[in-house]
Each structure stands twice: as structure tokens, then as C-alpha cells.
Design a protein around this motif. Structure first.
Motif, PDB file in Angstrom:
ATOM      1  N   UNK A  30       0.812  -1.214   0.000  1.00  0.00           N
ATOM      2  CA  UNK A  30       0.000   0.000   0.000  1.00  0.00           C
ATOM      3  C   UNK A  30       0.844   1.262   0.000  1.00  0.00           C
ATOM      4  N   UNK A  31       2.147   1.144   0.251  1.00  0.00           N
ATOM      5  CA  UNK A  31       3.013   2.312   0.172  1.00  0.00           C
ATOM      6  C   UNK A  31       2.959   3.222   1.381  1.00  0.00           C
ATOM      7  N   UNK A  35       3.688   0.346  10.590  1.00  0.00           N
ATOM      8  CA  UNK A  35       3.463   0.676  11.993  1.00  0.00           C
ATOM      9  C   UNK A  35       4.443  -0.077  12.862  1.00  0.00           C
ATOM     10  N   UNK A  36       4.016  -0.350  14.099  1.00  0.00           N
ATOM     11  CA  UNK A  36       4.894  -1.048  15.042  1.00  0.00           C
ATOM     12  C   UNK A  36       5.195  -2.456  14.556  1.00  0.00           C
ATOM     13  N   UNK A  37       4.204  -3.048  13.955  1.00  0.00           N
ATOM     14  CA  UNK A  37       4.383  -4.424  13.502  1.00  0.00           C
ATOM     15  C   UNK A  37       4.684  -4.442  12.014  1.00  0.00           C
ATOM     16  N   UNK A  38       5.845  -4.956  11.708  1.00  0.00           N
ATOM     17  CA  UNK A  38       6.216  -5.106  10.302  1.00  0.00           C
ATOM     18  C   UNK A  38       6.238  -6.592   9.980  1.00  0.00           C
ATOM     19  N   UNK A  39       5.535  -6.929   8.941  1.00  0.00           N
ATOM     20  CA  UNK A  39       5.555  -8.316   8.487  1.00  0.00           C
ATOM     21  C   UNK A  39       6.514  -8.404   7.317  1.00  0.00           C
ATOM     22  N   UNK A  57       2.380  -4.314   6.079  1.00  0.00           N
ATOM     23  CA  UNK A  57       1.473  -4.323   7.220  1.00  0.00           C
ATOM     24  C   UNK A  57       0.865  -5.718   7.329  1.00  0.00           C
ATOM     25  N   UNK A  58       0.612  -6.148   8.563  1.00  0.00           N
ATOM     26  CA  UNK A  58      -0.069  -7.440   8.719  1.00  0.00           C
ATOM     27  C   UNK A  58      -1.369  -7.495   7.919  1.00  0.00           C
ATOM     28  N   UNK A  59      -2.093  -6.399   7.945  1.00  0.00           N
ATOM     29  CA  UNK A  59      -3.401  -6.383   7.275  1.00  0.00           C
ATOM     30  C   UNK A  59      -3.251  -6.477   5.764  1.00  0.00           C
ATOM     31  N   UNK A  60      -2.155  -5.941   5.251  1.00  0.00           N
ATOM     32  CA  UNK A  60      -1.922  -6.003   3.808  1.00  0.00           C
ATOM     33  C   UNK A  60      -1.541  -7.419   3.388  1.00  0.00           C
ATOM     34  N   UNK A  61      -0.751  -8.062   4.241  1.00  0.00           N
ATOM     35  CA  UNK A  61      -0.399  -9.442   3.930  1.00  0.00           C
ATOM     36  C   UNK A  61      -1.644 -10.334   3.962  1.00  0.00           C
ATOM     37  N   UNK A 104      -5.171  -2.284  12.384  1.00  0.00           N
ATOM     38  CA  UNK A 104      -5.333  -3.660  11.959  1.00  0.00           C
ATOM     39  C   UNK A 104      -6.783  -4.034  12.151  1.00  0.00           C
ATOM     40  N   UNK A 105      -7.276  -4.788  11.259  1.00  0.00           N
ATOM     41  CA  UNK A 105      -8.628  -5.290  11.396  1.00  0.00           C
ATOM     42  C   UNK A 105      -8.566  -6.740  11.012  1.00  0.00           C
ATOM     43  N   UNK A 106      -9.393  -7.488  11.639  1.00  0.00           N
ATOM     44  CA  UNK A 106      -9.462  -8.873  11.232  1.00  0.00           C
ATOM     45  C   UNK A 106     -10.336  -8.918  10.001  1.00  0.00           C
ATOM     46  N   UNK A 107      -9.665  -8.983   8.865  1.00  0.00           N
ATOM     47  CA  UNK A 107     -10.414  -8.869   7.613  1.00  0.00           C
ATOM     48  C   UNK A 107     -11.335 -10.068   7.406  1.00  0.00           C
TER      49      UNK A 107
END
Ligand SMILES: [Zn+2]
Length: 112
Positions: A30-31, A35-39, A57-61, A104-107
Motif C-alpha cells: 500500500x506504500x 506501523x509497530x508491527x512489520x511483516x 502491514x499485517x493487514x496487507x499481507x 489492523x482489522x481482522x479482515x
């Protein structure tokens, strides 16, 4: 419409710590800054011999995993444009663009 943090700390400039690393890490998908968490995501799945990793981002992964099979991920490889061409991914990136880096959202969660 720019939101600014109003600073009322008179000593703010004296002992301010930079929390942002000198080298900003931006998400491969997403560019946005991470955040704090990098995947560290393997664009080519590890099980398919992928060795390169990219920060995400976790959410992007989660979005990639939800929309592509390992075979498709392998086919696209490092070609993020190809992934962004997917309507669901495009929609997600546009949607997440205004969220905070740590959002983060639980997609997978059902929306009611
Ligand atoms: Zn991202």
C-alpha cells in the motif's frame, strides 16, 4: 482538513525523542509507512522457493493471502503492480490509505 496535533508542551523541543526510524519503512503493497508491527512477506512463497522479503502491514499481507493462491503469488512474484491490478486488492489499498499505520482489522471477520 489537515488534522494537526496541537502542541502545548513548552519543553517539547528539548527532550523530544524521534520514534520514527531514520529510514522509514514503507509497505510493499500500500506504500504507507509501516506501523509497530512489520511483516516480512515473501512475494514468492517460501514453499515455492521465494527468498526475497518485503516489509508489509499485517493487514496487507492478510489481504494478499485472502485474494491469491500460492501459485498466483508465485506468478506475480515481485510485481506488486500485478497484485494491485486485482480489483479486491485495489479496493483494499484505496480503503486502507486513510487508516493509521498501526490499524489492523481482522479482515476475515464478518461485518454486520
Ligand atoms: Zn500496507
Amino acid at each position: 482538513m489537515a488534522r494537526k496535533h496541537s502542541k502545548h508542551d513548552p519543553y517539547g523541543d528539548l527532550d523530544r525523542e524521534d520514534e520514527v526510524p531514520a529510514t522509514a519503512v514503507t509497505c510493499w503493497l500500500c506504500g504507507r509507512p509501516t506501523g509497530k508491527t512489520i511483516v516480512w512477506h515473501h512475494p514468492v512463497p517460501k514453499s515455492r522457493g521465494g527468498r526475497d522479503v518485503v516489509p508489509m502491514h499485517p493487514i496487507c499481507q492478510q489481504t494478499l493471502i485472502a485474494n491469491f493462491t500460492n501459485s498466483e503469488l508465485q506468478r506475480h512474484g515481485m510485481d506488486v503492480e500485478g497484485l494491485l491490478a486485482h480489483p479486491n486488492v485495489r479496493k483494499f489499498v484505496d480503503w486502507v490509505a486513510n487508516k493509521a499505520p498501526d490499524f489492523t482489522a481482522t479482515t476475515a471477520k464478518k461485518q454486520r
